[in-house]
Design a protein around this motif. Structure first.
Motif, short mmCIF file in Angstrom:
data_model
loop_
_atom_site.label_atom_id
_atom_site.label_comp_id
_atom_site.label_asym_id
_atom_site.label_seq_id
_atom_site.Cartn_x
_atom_site.Cartn_y
_atom_site.Cartn_z
N ASP A 1 -1.15 -0.32 8.25
CA ASP A 1 -1.02 -0.14 6.81
C ASP A 1 -0.27 1.15 6.49
O ASP A 1 -0.89 2.20 6.33
CB ASP A 1 -2.41 -0.13 6.16
N GLU A 2 1.02 1.06 6.41
CA GLU A 2 1.87 2.23 6.16
C GLU A 2 1.46 3.44 6.99
O GLU A 2 1.24 4.53 6.45
CB GLU A 2 1.82 2.62 4.68
N SER B 1 -1.75 -4.02 0.99
CA SER B 1 -2.94 -3.58 1.75
C SER B 1 -4.03 -4.63 1.69
O SER B 1 -4.70 -4.89 2.69
CB SER B 1 -3.47 -2.27 1.18
MG LIG Z 1 -1.47 -0.06 0.26
#
Ligand SMILES: [Mg+2]
Ligand SMILES: Nc1ncnc2c1ncn2[C@@H]1O[C@H](COP(=O)(O)OP(=O)(O)OP(=O)(O)O)[C@@H](O)[C@H]1O
Lengths: 273, 255
Positions: A174-175, A69
């Motif tokens: 991000d995911e 991240s």
């Molecule tokens: Mg992360």
């Protein structure tokens, strides 16, 4: 509109012909040189050199807490690097999709998407653009509702529409699918692949799911100990077939790096720290 | 049928009490000098309404209440926003405000009378002081607890500080601000009653105290009931406003 959203489903052979470039601004390249990032005294990333060509779909994998991240947030400018240079698109040309939908609960769906419309447009134009983006993710009929009535997958689709409405040249993810159930994930992956093919933006997807990375990306990098430990090209035709021997082989290589020699070293380090 | 019964249910006990009160008063069980019958209170209200005295007093009390609310609430709201948004402003003003907060505002009455005499300023000052803190504290709390993730999203999507405030911070703080407002409304009437009862030459509190001197128990009871009604009215108004502005909130959507 809903079937349209699903027409890019990874297993459907017609997806390959769905390429459109009507409004696309194309992708923008990203270059990181000697990038380092630490929080206080704690180094998270160090000496990262990464060139992402325009329009590439890059996936970033790695253990939880390895700095995925942080890398992504540095690329889009949400974190400033401690050292090194970041060259990437900015403003409405770069958009990020977070792990959570982060919709404004007090704004109707269409107004949430309007958040992503670049300034300087009239309200009517912005609304029109927002509706078009919603249609693209198959939610045109939900424009007037509150976010609280949507399912998790639908909320993420609204967040995707919000990210896409400015026609970004760089999309950082991000995911975004991390919290979704398996079926919804596959649908969302297909949707992502479709809009990426249509619009040609540069995509950087952080994921902890190696098979997701291999299903979508042109290239996968693995972050370990704050550096790029593995950088592999995924030269496979699309749409990709889950569980094909090539994918299985690449997945094996990545997992070996993650759990093979690296695992015992890391465990040792953590027990010392 | 069920629905009708349900909507009648909350009124059963108050209505029963009024009937009981009327019956006991008519039967002479309750002395008139203690508590006049409901019909007598209504008659007193009618008398004062016809003479115009009632409306004049309600009007002046309402005006004092709302002016005090606007001033104290406005300052509290502005300081709450400023201190929620800026660390500098908070460092500068919050400790002093917290210090003043330890003084019960009604304890200021003797001093306020010395400062302003018994004219309008004194009452408005007290009301403003009373409503300031609930609005200040709840606005501050509301702004501070706005979801950081949403603020980050707003910044990442290029919102200017003004837009960020209007689209993210203020709506996020609104539920808490309403809690403060409804609490402040209660304090507003309470403060006014006390201030008007102690020193005034007009208003509902004055009407009640004046009636006491002439042993007009029915007018005293009337004044008390009107205070209650005004308080209820203000609360309902706030509730309505709350419902209109928080219609996105899951707690209000279903109702
Ligand atoms: Mg992360
Ligand atoms: N703002 C911050 N302040 C201090 N430390 C931070 C901050 N953000 C991240 N870190 C630390 O940096 C490291 C990397 O965090 P990061 O969120 O990038 O990991 P990640 O790879 O995304 O993990 P996950 O897969 O669990 O999301 C972690 O050890 C984290 O505690």
């Amino acid at each position: 509109m809903t079937d349209h959203a699903l027409s890019g489903f990874a297993f459907s052979p017609s997806a390959a012909s769905a390429v459109r470039t009507v409004h696309a601004r194309g992708g923008a390249p990203v270059a990181l040189r000697g990038l380092a990032k630490s929080f206080g005294a704690k180094p998270v990333l160090s000496g990262i050199d990464l060139e992402i060509p325009a329009g590439q779909f890059l996936a970033v994998v790695g253990r939880s807490g390895c700095g995925k991240s942080t890398l992504l947030r540095t690329i889009v400018g949400l974190e400033s690097p401690s050292a090194g240079v970041v060259a990437a698109a900015r403003g409405d040309e770069a958009r990020i999709m977070f792990q959570e939908p982060r919709l404004l609960p007090w704004a109707r769906i269409v107004d949430n998407v309007r958040v992503g419309v670049p300034g300087g447009k009239t309200k009517a134009d912005a609304r029109e653009a927002a509706r078009a983006a919603l249609a693209e993710v198959g939610l045109a009929d939900r424009a007037g509702e509150w976010p609280s009535v949507l399912s998790g997958g639908q909320k993420q689709r609204v967040a995707l529409a919000r990210a896409l409405v400015s026609r970004p040249r760089l999309l950082a993810l991000d995911e975004p699918l991390g919290a979704l159930d398996a079926l919804t994930r596959i649908e969302m992956q297909a949707l992502l692949e479709r809009v990426w093919r249509e619009q040609g933006f540069t995509a950087v997807l952080v994921t902890h799911d190696v098979s997701e990375a291999l299903a979508l990306a042109d290239r996968v990098i693995l972050i370990e100990n704050g550096a790029i430990a593995l950088d592999i090209a995924v030269d496979l035709p699309r749409p990709r077939r889950r569980g094909s021997p090539e994918i299985a082989r690449l997945e094996g290589a990545i997992l070996d790096q993650l759990f093979g020699n690296g695992a015992s070293e890391d465990a040792l380090k953590e027990s010392v720290a | 049928m069920r629905l009708e019964l349900k909507s009648v249910l909350p009124f059963l006990i108050p209505a029963g009490l009024i009937v009981l009160w009327q019956v006991l008063a008519s039967a002479g069980e309750i002395s008139q000098s203690v508590l006049p019958a409901p019909t007598q209170v209504v008659a007193a209200g009618w008398r004062l309404a016809l003479s115009g005295e009632l409306w004049a007093n309600i009007w002046i009390s309402t005006w004092r209440a709302l002016t005090g609310l606007a001033i104290g609430g406005g300052i509290g709201f502005a300081l709450g926003l400023a201190n929620g948004a800026s660390k500098l402003s908070e460092r500068l003003t919050d400790p002093s405000l917290q210090m003043i907060r330890t003084i019960p505002h009604l304890a200021m009455i003797p001093l306020v009378i010395l400062w302003f005499g018994i004219d309008e300023t004194a009452k408005i000052f007290l009301v403003a002081l009373g409503v300031f803190f609930p609005i200040y504290l709840n606005t501050l709390h509301g702004v501070r607890t706005v979801d950081d993730q949403l603020v980050e999203m707003g910044r990442a999507y290029g919102m200017s500080p003004a837009t960020l405030f209007a689209k993210v911070v203020l709506p996020g703080a609104l539920p808490s601000i309403f809690v403060g407002l409804r609490y402040a409304l209660g304090i507003m009437w309470l403060t006014l009653i006390v201030a008007e009862t102690i020193s005034a030459s007009s208003g509902l509190g004055y009407m009640a105290m004046n009636a006491r001197e002439f042993m007009l128990v029915d007018v005293v009871v009337l004044a008390i009931l009107i205070y209650a009604a005004l308080g209820k009215l203000a609360d309902s108004g706030a509730k309505l406003l709350e419902r209109a502005t928080l219609s996105w909130h899951p707690a209000y959507v279903s109702r």
